[in-house]
Design an enzyme around this catalytic site. Structure first.
Site, mmCIF file in Angstrom:
data_model
loop_
_atom_site.group_PDB
_atom_site.id
_atom_site.type_symbol
_atom_site.label_atom_id
_atom_site.label_comp_id
_atom_site.label_asym_id
_atom_site.label_seq_id
_atom_site.Cartn_x
_atom_site.Cartn_y
_atom_site.Cartn_z
ATOM 1 N N TYR A 1 0.816 -1.215 0.000
ATOM 2 C CA TYR A 1 0.000 0.000 0.000
ATOM 3 C C TYR A 1 0.854 1.271 0.000
ATOM 4 C CZ TYR A 1 -4.137 2.823 0.831
ATOM 5 O OH TYR A 1 -5.137 3.746 0.705
ATOM 6 N N GLU B 1 1.956 6.450 -7.122
ATOM 7 C CA GLU B 1 0.953 7.444 -7.544
ATOM 8 C C GLU B 1 1.490 8.867 -7.352
ATOM 9 O OE1 GLU B 1 -2.832 6.749 -5.686
ATOM 10 O OE2 GLU B 1 -2.634 4.567 -5.879
#
Length: 362
Positions: A286, A293
């Site tokens: 994660y 991103e």
């Protein structure tokens, strides 16, 4: 070497359907407890009144009992529960009238017959009341339809992300680093499909089909779709950058564990290795996905500034233009806040599903 075998202190109590034996031994090792022809045989290594030794005893019960005792070992004692074959009250524990010297009543659990009958009656009334309450709850006529929909949804998503993961892995082995530069053109269609379909997770939470919290789902799905449709989908210059590979790869690996876990949960199946992966694999993946991103956003800011794409020009006399690149900088801050919120949510879930539980020995 251990000394000769000795008898431990044993305390007993009863209910109409059960017998309770508490053996006063600490640090019990290798307990051997068996019932043959309503005779209980006990042998174990432990620390009792005579120190560390082998302790053993036999009890011939007054009436027939079930041959499968249930044992629970603690640090200080060993508890044995024996089921009576017939529900009734015994005048004593053993067949012999004279009580063995090592046996004594367990006053912590002792009840006389009338108190035990009252306790049994209360338990039966509680069971009946529970059944009445459950019968009043209206049955959902669409229960099986909802379950079937959730199973199919999670299965389709699992297959979609599996295709993405396998395709990218095979291309990585065959093409090496060259596969980084055309990831978007080979994988985007399937990723568009999976991420568009993921919007149903928000709907499922809104209408109560699933118990997942709404805010973490909204943050993750809209965050991913913003990256996929707005940043990558609208800028051809971004589509050939290596960061696309890492974004898609981290997304797909996480979902390889999440969707099959939810699919099996819908039909009441729990596979412990999958549960562990579901609530552990996100710990490295994660943050890595969030970092990928963020890199994507940083790389796209100069391109949006140069092209002026999605920038909003206000009418005169203000003559002010709100640059989309400025909004991306604000989104970058929100991205890390979102990672923190979801990380906290996932950590709580992990503690709930994988936290320490009390263990019983039978």
């Amino acid at each position: 070497m251990a000394g000769p075998s000795l008898r431990p202190h044993v305390h007993w109590a009863q209910r109409h359907r059960e017998l309770y034996l508490r053996v006063e031994l600490s640090d019990v090792q290798n307990p051997d407890v068996a019932i043959t022809d309503s005779v209980l045989h006990f042998r174990a290594q432990g620390h009792g009144a005579k120190g560390d030794n082998i302790y053993e005893f036999q009890i011939e019960f007054l009436e027939p009992v079930e041959p499968k005792p249930v044992c629970r070992v603690t640090q200080r004692q060993l508890n044995i529960t024996v089921q009576k074959k017939e529900s009734n009250w015994w005048e004593r524990l053993t067949k012999q009238e004279k009580r063995p010297l090592f046996l004594a009543p367990d006053f912590d659990r002792w009840l006389d017959e009338s108190d035990a009958e009252m306790e049994l009656k209360e338990k039966e009334e509680e069971k009946i009341n529970k059944m009445k309450i459950e019968s009043r709850v209206p049955k959902d006529p669409f229960k099986h339809l909802k379950k079937g929909y959730l199973v199919m949804y999670n299965l389709v998503q699992f297959l979609g992300f599996s295709w993405i993961f396998v395709n990218m892995t095979v291309r990585l082995f065959i093409l090496g680093k060259d596969s980084f530069y055309d990831t978007f053109h080979t994988i985007a269609d399937m990723m568009y499909f999976c991420q568009t379909l993921a919007l149903m997770e928000i709907v499922n939470s809104l209408i109560g089909l699933v118990r997942s919290p709404l805010i973490p789902a909204v943050m993750q799905i809209f965050g991913r779709n913003f990256i996929l449709f707005v940043v990558l989908g609208s800028l051809e210059e971004m589509q050939s950058k290596p960061v696309v590979f890492f974004i898609f790869y981290f997304w797909s690996i996480i979902e390889l564990f999440r969707y099959p876990y939810y699919m099996l949960s819908c039909i009441g199946i729990e596979w412990k290795p999958l549960t562990w992966l579901r609530y552990t694999a996100w710990i490295p993946l994660y943050p890595l996905g969030g970092l990928a991103e963020a890199v994507c956003i940083v790389q796209s800011i100069p391109i949006f500034s140069e092209t002026g794409k999605f920038s909003l020009g206000l009418p005169n006399p203000l003559n002010v233009t709100i640059q989309f690149s400025f909004l991306l900088q604000i989104y970058l801050i929100a991205l890390f806040l979102g990672v923190f919120v979801n990380f906290r949510h996932l950590y709580k879930q992990r503690k709930q599903h994988l936290g320490p539980k009390k263990r019983k020995m039978k």
